[in-house]
Design a protein around this motif. Structure first.
Motif, PDB file in Angstrom:
ATOM      1  N   LEU A 121      -0.818 -13.522 -34.310  1.00  9.50           N
ATOM      2  CA  LEU A 121      -1.675 -14.732 -34.971  1.00  9.50           C
ATOM      3  C   LEU A 121      -0.630 -15.338 -35.670  1.00  9.50           C
ATOM      4  O   LEU A 121      -0.490 -14.808 -37.165  1.00  9.50           O
ATOM      5  N   GLY A 122      -0.203 -16.630 -35.678  1.00  8.98           N
ATOM      6  CA  GLY A 122       0.279 -17.353 -36.555  1.00  8.98           C
ATOM      7  C   GLY A 122       1.850 -17.009 -36.905  1.00  8.98           C
ATOM      8  O   GLY A 122       2.435 -17.430 -37.829  1.00  8.98           O
ATOM      9  N   VAL A 123       2.217 -16.051 -36.192  1.00  8.17           N
ATOM     10  CA  VAL A 123       3.748 -15.387 -36.388  1.00  8.17           C
ATOM     11  C   VAL A 123       4.698 -16.470 -35.431  1.00  8.17           C
ATOM     12  O   VAL A 123       4.514 -16.911 -34.482  1.00  8.17           O
ATOM     13  N   LEU A 136      -1.261  -8.660 -34.887  1.00 12.44           N
ATOM     14  CA  LEU A 136      -0.348  -8.868 -36.057  1.00 12.44           C
ATOM     15  C   LEU A 136      -0.569 -10.176 -36.483  1.00 12.44           C
ATOM     16  O   LEU A 136      -0.497 -11.145 -35.626  1.00 12.44           O
ATOM     17  N   GLN A 137      -0.902 -10.025 -37.761  1.00 12.76           N
ATOM     18  CA  GLN A 137      -1.388 -11.644 -38.496  1.00 12.76           C
ATOM     19  C   GLN A 137      -0.190 -12.237 -39.407  1.00 12.76           C
ATOM     20  O   GLN A 137       0.668 -11.116 -40.089  1.00 12.76           O
ATOM     21  N   SER A 138       0.417 -13.239 -39.298  1.00 11.52           N
ATOM     22  CA  SER A 138       1.248 -13.971 -40.181  1.00 11.52           C
ATOM     23  C   SER A 138       0.653 -13.493 -41.733  1.00 11.52           C
ATOM     24  O   SER A 138      -0.389 -13.523 -41.937  1.00 11.52           O
ATOM     25  N   ARG A 139       1.749 -13.465 -42.513  1.00  9.05           N
ATOM     26  CA  ARG A 139       1.548 -13.163 -44.010  1.00  9.05           C
ATOM     27  C   ARG A 139       0.832 -14.608 -44.389  1.00  9.05           C
ATOM     28  O   ARG A 139       1.158 -15.737 -44.343  1.00  9.05           O
ATOM     29  N   ILE A 140      -0.294 -13.971 -45.358  1.00 13.83           N
ATOM     30  CA  ILE A 140      -1.040 -14.990 -45.990  1.00 13.83           C
ATOM     31  C   ILE A 140      -0.785 -15.516 -47.194  1.00 13.83           C
ATOM     32  O   ILE A 140      -0.499 -16.857 -47.562  1.00 13.83           O
ATOM     33  N   PHE A 141      -0.246 -14.543 -48.113  1.00 12.05           N
ATOM     34  CA  PHE A 141       0.079 -15.153 -49.415  1.00 12.05           C
ATOM     35  C   PHE A 141       1.545 -14.411 -49.696  1.00 12.05           C
ATOM     36  O   PHE A 141       1.746 -13.386 -49.223  1.00 12.05           O
ATOM     37  N   GLY A 142       2.075 -15.180 -50.731  1.00 10.08           N
ATOM     38  CA  GLY A 142       3.555 -14.505 -50.682  1.00 10.08           C
ATOM     39  C   GLY A 142       4.602 -14.893 -49.579  1.00 10.08           C
ATOM     40  O   GLY A 142       4.268 -15.519 -48.709  1.00 10.08           O
TER      41      GLY A 142
END
Length: 556
Positions: A432-434, A506-512
């Motif tokens: 998701l979002g990678v 696997l979800q793309s990093r949200i913060f940082g």
């Protein structure tokens, strides 16, 4: 003529642009800024004596009923956007109908008055979608405000630009479309939202004044409370275009809204249509439920589980991580007694201080501060060494894998299983979002590792895992960085240990921001592949009679 002021009642992370990186079931992990933004919204409206229609989600009414009630108490209208605000093009008609019904029921139970209006917030209705108004009417709504005939050539005229009455099987339903105008040869929204924030103010105001001069239908103004907030948490998973769309000119609506409210008279949709709100009967909580809730629960022996979380420069992620760990602990209640081990890998920002402040309960959390930066694998193994339980899990601080999935992975760790490892590239997994380039790189590397190893997995690089501690104690990786993640799996594989692959998302990093450097990652993986024969010799020397092909790979 009176015009209509509407507010899309959403928190920032519920806006449709976040759908590619945030799933609805994770909404409660985000810090809510809704109350403060709603308070500012109502103060601004009150300064012009304006009442507005707030299109709200049923989910918000469940989580923050006091916000919904405060809006209604100020004389504003509460209308519905469904429960989740499903996309009418993605979901089935049945799910769309259920979302409409559930949202309406919860909002009515919260306010004690009927909900008359609906607006689809995921995707507007076009001319070819008017059949959906039949479903809206059948679910008891008296008007809709989902139609937006925009981004079509200006030469194409449509009757759906202005208020109209649509006949359905249930009877007529009023439609209050979003206001649009001819701008630069295209029909674009001029009533609010992203277009008003991004386009030049004189251009939008000229279109607004032209509408008022020729008004045969009310101008429908709309905005989101978070558009008044110029300090929204920045989600790093977005690309440049989406980041501009979401964050550019935040706070601008504070100055734009008065330009509309002082030039025309605005009111609620219900008031404009002449509808009267009616009280609804509130359902009381069943006394039987209360009795069952108070019944004593027999104590059970909980299984001890340790969860190791390596942290390196994760200061911005800690609040999100805190809520995710609370959710995991609550979901595990009655089955597992969880001890969290947070390992600060020599962070150079305020991560360690924030960890110590946030996770101060020593009964639930143990904090280890490494004297030197060891890398993700080194930090994980430092945490495993501190673990006192036989079952140990590891996860990323950014929660790129849903921590709740650990509860599905732990039961797969049978007595002779050394490790359960997550796999987003498994046929039953998902991403998701990678970015595509990262997927290409990871899948390519996994394909190469399959040629060397007995377990033919789809993913070898995930550090979202469950370990049996006694099985891995003697397999300390040589590499402290991400290569140690693959190295441990490879050594267990070559030693004939049982490993289970678990498909997950696997979800793309949200913060940082990710610390991965692409070229260095490729180079280091190639160096690791060069070490594979050496690892095999090392494993064979530990057990000369070992038959590495004795066990078949265990795949879920």
């Amino acid at each position: 003529m009176k015009h209509i002021a509407t507010v899309q009642l959403q928190d920032y992370y519920q806006h449709k642009v976040f759908e590619t990186v945030i799933t609805k079931r994770h909404w409660n992990r985000f810090e809510s800024r809704l109350k403060r933004n709603v308070d500012e919204t109502m103060t601004l409206l009150d300064s012009f004596g304006t009442k507005a229609t707030f299109f709200a989600l049923g989910w918000i009414a469940e989580q923050l009923p006091e916000v919904i009630r405060s809006i209604a108490a100020e004389g504003h209208e509460i209308a519905s956007s469904g429960y989740w605000g499903v996309d009418r093009l993605v979901e089935t008609q049945t799910l769309f109908r259920e979302d409409l019904r559930r949202g309406k029921e919860i909002l009515e139970q919260t306010t004690g008055t009927t909900v008359d209006g609906f607006r689809c917030i995921r995707r507007s209705f076009g001319d070819k979608d008017l059949w959906l108004l039949d479903i809206v009417a059948e679910e008891g709504y008296r008007y809709d405000s989902s139609v937006m005939p925009s981004l079509i050539p200006a030469r194409i005229e449509t009757d759906a630009r202005r208020q109209f009455l649509h006949n359905t099987r249930r009877g007529p339903i009023h439609e209050l479309p979003h206001s649009t105008a001819h701008v630069l040869g295209m029909r674009v929204p001029i009533g609010g939202g992203n277009f008003v924030r991004q386009m030049p103010v004189p251009l939008m105001q000229r279109a607004f004044r032209a509408w008022l001069r020729r008004a045969k239908s009310p101008f429908v103004l709309y905005f989101h409370p978070w558009e008044l907030d110029d300090d929204l948490p920045e989600v790093s998973a977005f690309g440049p275009f989406t980041r501009i769309r979401q964050y550019r000119n935040l706070g601008k609506m504070r100055h734009l809204l008065p330009l509309y409210l002082e030039r025309a008279r605005f009111t609620t949709a219900r008031d404009y249509l002449g509808f009267q709100s009616k009280p609804v009967i509130l359902c009381e909580r069943s006394s039987e439920t209360a009795i069952l809730a108070s019944a004593p629960v027999a104590p059970t022996r909980l299984q001890d589980v340790s969860v190791v979380i390596p942290c390196h420069n994760e200061e911005d992620t800690i609040p999100f991580l805190e809520r995710a760990l609370d959710e995991l602990e609550n979901a595990a209640a009655g089955r597992y007694q969880i001890k969290f081990i947070l390992v600060d890998d020599r962070s150079t920002d305020g991560t360690l201080e924030r960890i110590r402040t946030t996770f101060s309960d020593t009964r639930r959390f143990r904090i280890a501060a490494l004297g030197e930066n060891r890398g993700v694998s080194g930090a994980i193994h430092a945490g495993i060494e501190l673990a006192e339980s036989e079952i140990v899990c590891s996860m990323d601080a950014d929660c790129s894998y849903d921590p709740l999935e650990l509860l599905n992975m732990i039961p797969l760790l049978q007595e002779q299983t050394a490790m359960v490892t997550a796999s987003p590239y498994h046929p039953d997994g998902a991403v998701l979002g990678v970015p595509e380039w990262r997927l290409f790189l990871s899948r390519g590397l996994s394909g190469i590792y399959r040629a060397f190893l007995r377990h033919k997995f789809a993913t070898y690089t995930s550090c979202f895992r469950v370990y049996r501690k006694r099985k891995i104690d003697s397999f300390s990786p040589t590499f402290g960085d991400f290569r140690g993640i693959v190295e441990l799996l490879a050594k267990l594989d070559m030693a004939g240990e049982s490993i289970v692959e678990f498909p997950t998302t696997l979800q793309s990093r949200i913060f940082g921001y990710s610390k991965m450097k692409t070229l260095k990652t490729i180079r280091d993986h190639l160096r690791l592949l060069y070490q594979m024969p050496k690892f095999r010799q090392e494993m064979e020397s530990r057990s000369p009679d070992m038959d590495c092909g004795a066990n078949e790979s265990n795949e879920t």
